[in-house]
Design a protein around this motif. Structure first.
Motif, short mmCIF file in Angstrom:
data_model
loop_
_atom_site.label_atom_id
_atom_site.label_comp_id
_atom_site.label_asym_id
_atom_site.label_seq_id
_atom_site.Cartn_x
_atom_site.Cartn_y
_atom_site.Cartn_z
N ARG A 1 69.39 2.27 25.28
CA ARG A 1 68.07 2.88 25.12
C ARG A 1 67.00 1.82 25.33
O ARG A 1 67.03 0.75 24.71
CB ARG A 1 67.92 3.50 23.72
CG ARG A 1 68.77 4.73 23.50
CD ARG A 1 68.26 5.55 22.34
NE ARG A 1 66.94 6.08 22.59
CZ ARG A 1 66.68 7.20 23.28
NH1 ARG A 1 67.66 7.91 23.78
NH2 ARG A 1 65.44 7.61 23.45
N ILE A 2 66.07 2.09 26.21
CA ILE A 2 64.98 1.18 26.52
C ILE A 2 63.67 1.95 26.52
O ILE A 2 63.66 3.19 26.51
CB ILE A 2 65.16 0.48 27.89
CG1 ILE A 2 65.13 1.51 29.03
CG2 ILE A 2 66.45 -0.34 27.92
CD1 ILE A 2 65.09 0.89 30.42
N GLU A 3 62.56 1.22 26.53
CA GLU A 3 61.23 1.80 26.70
C GLU A 3 60.52 1.07 27.83
O GLU A 3 60.53 -0.16 27.86
CB GLU A 3 60.40 1.67 25.43
CG GLU A 3 60.56 2.80 24.45
CD GLU A 3 59.42 2.81 23.44
OE1 GLU A 3 59.19 3.88 22.86
OE2 GLU A 3 58.76 1.79 23.26
N VAL B 1 65.51 -4.83 25.86
CA VAL B 1 66.44 -5.61 26.68
C VAL B 1 66.63 -7.01 26.10
O VAL B 1 67.75 -7.50 25.97
CB VAL B 1 65.92 -5.71 28.13
CG1 VAL B 1 66.83 -6.61 28.97
CG2 VAL B 1 65.85 -4.32 28.76
N GLY B 2 65.54 -7.65 25.75
CA GLY B 2 65.59 -8.99 25.18
C GLY B 2 64.72 -9.09 23.95
O GLY B 2 64.19 -8.08 23.45
N ALA B 3 64.58 -10.30 23.46
CA ALA B 3 63.76 -10.51 22.27
C ALA B 3 62.30 -10.21 22.54
O ALA B 3 61.55 -9.84 21.63
CB ALA B 3 63.93 -11.95 21.77
N GLN B 4 61.87 -10.37 23.79
CA GLN B 4 60.50 -10.08 24.21
C GLN B 4 60.52 -9.00 25.28
O GLN B 4 61.53 -8.82 25.98
CB GLN B 4 59.84 -11.35 24.75
CG GLN B 4 59.75 -12.49 23.76
CD GLN B 4 58.87 -12.15 22.57
OE1 GLN B 4 57.87 -11.46 22.72
NE2 GLN B 4 59.24 -12.64 21.39
N PRO B 5 59.41 -8.27 25.45
CA PRO B 5 59.34 -7.29 26.54
C PRO B 5 59.61 -7.96 27.89
O PRO B 5 59.11 -9.05 28.15
CB PRO B 5 57.91 -6.76 26.45
CG PRO B 5 57.50 -7.00 25.04
CD PRO B 5 58.18 -8.28 24.64
N TRP B 6 60.41 -7.29 28.72
CA TRP B 6 60.84 -7.88 29.99
C TRP B 6 59.93 -7.40 31.12
O TRP B 6 59.75 -6.20 31.32
CB TRP B 6 62.28 -7.47 30.30
CG TRP B 6 62.96 -8.45 31.22
CD1 TRP B 6 62.74 -8.60 32.56
CD2 TRP B 6 63.95 -9.40 30.86
NE1 TRP B 6 63.53 -9.59 33.06
CE2 TRP B 6 64.29 -10.11 32.04
CE3 TRP B 6 64.58 -9.73 29.66
CZ2 TRP B 6 65.25 -11.13 32.05
CZ3 TRP B 6 65.53 -10.74 29.68
CH2 TRP B 6 65.85 -11.42 30.86
N PRO B 7 59.33 -8.31 31.90
CA PRO B 7 58.44 -7.90 32.99
C PRO B 7 59.20 -7.17 34.09
O PRO B 7 60.35 -7.51 34.40
CB PRO B 7 57.86 -9.23 33.49
CG PRO B 7 58.84 -10.27 33.05
CD PRO B 7 59.45 -9.77 31.78
N ALA B 8 58.54 -6.17 34.67
CA ALA B 8 59.23 -5.32 35.64
C ALA B 8 58.22 -4.67 36.58
O ALA B 8 57.02 -4.66 36.33
CB ALA B 8 60.02 -4.23 34.91
N VAL B 9 58.75 -4.14 37.67
CA VAL B 9 57.99 -3.24 38.52
C VAL B 9 58.70 -1.89 38.44
O VAL B 9 59.93 -1.84 38.48
CB VAL B 9 57.89 -3.76 39.97
CG1 VAL B 9 59.26 -3.90 40.63
CG2 VAL B 9 56.99 -2.85 40.81
#
Length: 316
Positions: free
Chosen positions: A271-273, A232-240
């Motif tokens: 595509r995301i992980e 999504v961004g340059a760094q992993p995006w925090p999520a629930v």
């Protein structure tokens, strides 16, 4: 050379010869990695192609179609992982009734020798193949002596005194022991895919989600999780994230839904992980949507804390 093939039948794929490794490769854990890297190193030294040979569906899924066992890695991720480990040719043979009925001898002659020109074949501990699982390393070696290839098994890879296996990974995932899972895999556990359109209920409840399907397979974990989303961004995006069947709203298919904190954008088709960080709770069926939303607020607040984020202002 990068090639993917699915069929037993066909012409030679490696006319100059190959080094083949065979396995389910579900999860691509440390043991699988050791097997593919060993085959790749041998192939490079001999100037041959490296082939990673697997099956789709996995044999245990085919034979237990009514209640398939949990699946760790979807086919696309498996192919990408095998290529990253050095496999130039990847085989995902269609495991159907015809392949299940093929004798071990036929498999060796038609696939390993006929299609792949195998000069070496590498397998993991306790490897079995062919109709009725009649083939083993000893048979491979006997056939190899006649047909012109060498067969070997790599030594088991152990962690904490116990062999690394997909069974251990599944057990650790079910227990929410993600640090242990990461040690077994050599990386955090994540599920990737293309974001699909959902019913948009999360958006109306104040929690828009990026949704991934699990291709109708049985997932190895379920519940609510603190997560990080890659891609999504340059760094992993925090999520629930929620992974389950959404019983409160009458869902059925296993769906992975990730709400990205403080994110404003359209992810459909990307595509995301989703990387799993911590398990928060089981998936539950609530008596009403307001009760579900109240719990979602609690889940989001806990996930924020676990991910090191500042608390969000209270919902109006």
């Amino acid at each position: 050379m990068r090639r993917l093939f699915r069929d037993v039948e066909g012409g030679p794929l490696c006319p100059q010869g190959s080094v083949v490794c065979i396995g389910a490769f579900d999860g691509l854990h440390l043991g699988h990695q050791a097997l593919v890297r060993a085959a790749s190193a041998r192939a490079r030294a001999a100037g041959l192609a490296t082939v990673a040979l697997s099956f789709e569906p996995l044999p245990r899924e085919f034979f237990a179609a009514a209640a398939p066992p949990p699946r760790l890695t979807l086919p696309r991720a498996k192919v990408e992982g095998l290529r990253a480990l050095g496999a130039e040719v990847v085989g995902l043979l269609r495991f159907d009734a015809r392949l299940a009925a093929m004798t071990a001898e036929d498999f060796v002659e038609r696939v390993l020798v006929g299609r792949l020109g195998a000069r070496e074949v590498w397998v993991g501990p306790e490897f079995r193949f062919g109709k009725g699982r009649a083939g083993d390393l000893a048979l491979l070696q006997a056939l190899g002596a006649r047909l012109g290839f060498r067969a070997e098994a790599i030594a088991p890879v152990a962690l904490d005194g116990e062999r690394v296996s997909a069974t251990r990974v599944r057990a650790a995932l079910a227990a929410g022991a993600f640090e242990q899972v990461a040690r077994l895999l050599g990386r955090p556990y994540a599920i990737g895919g293309r974001v699909v359109l959902g019913n948009r209920l999360g958006r109306t409840l104040g929690y828009p989600t990026a949704n991934l399907r699990f291709d109708g397979r049985t997932p190895p974990l379920a519940g609510i999780f603190a997560a990080r989303v890659h891609g999504v961004g340059a760094q992993p995006w925090p999520a629930v994230a929620s992974f389950g069947t959404r019983p409160t709203v009458g869902g059925g298919e296993h769906l992975l839904e990730a709400h990205l904190f403080d994110f404003d954008g359209d992810l459909y088709g990307r595509r995301i992980e989703v990387e799993f960080v911590a398990r928060l709770r089981d998936e539950l069926k609530f008596e009403s949507l307001p009760a579900l939303v109240a719990q979602m607020h609690q889940d989001a607040a806990l996930a924020r804390r676990l991910l090191g984020l500042e608390p969000q202002r209270a919902h109006a």
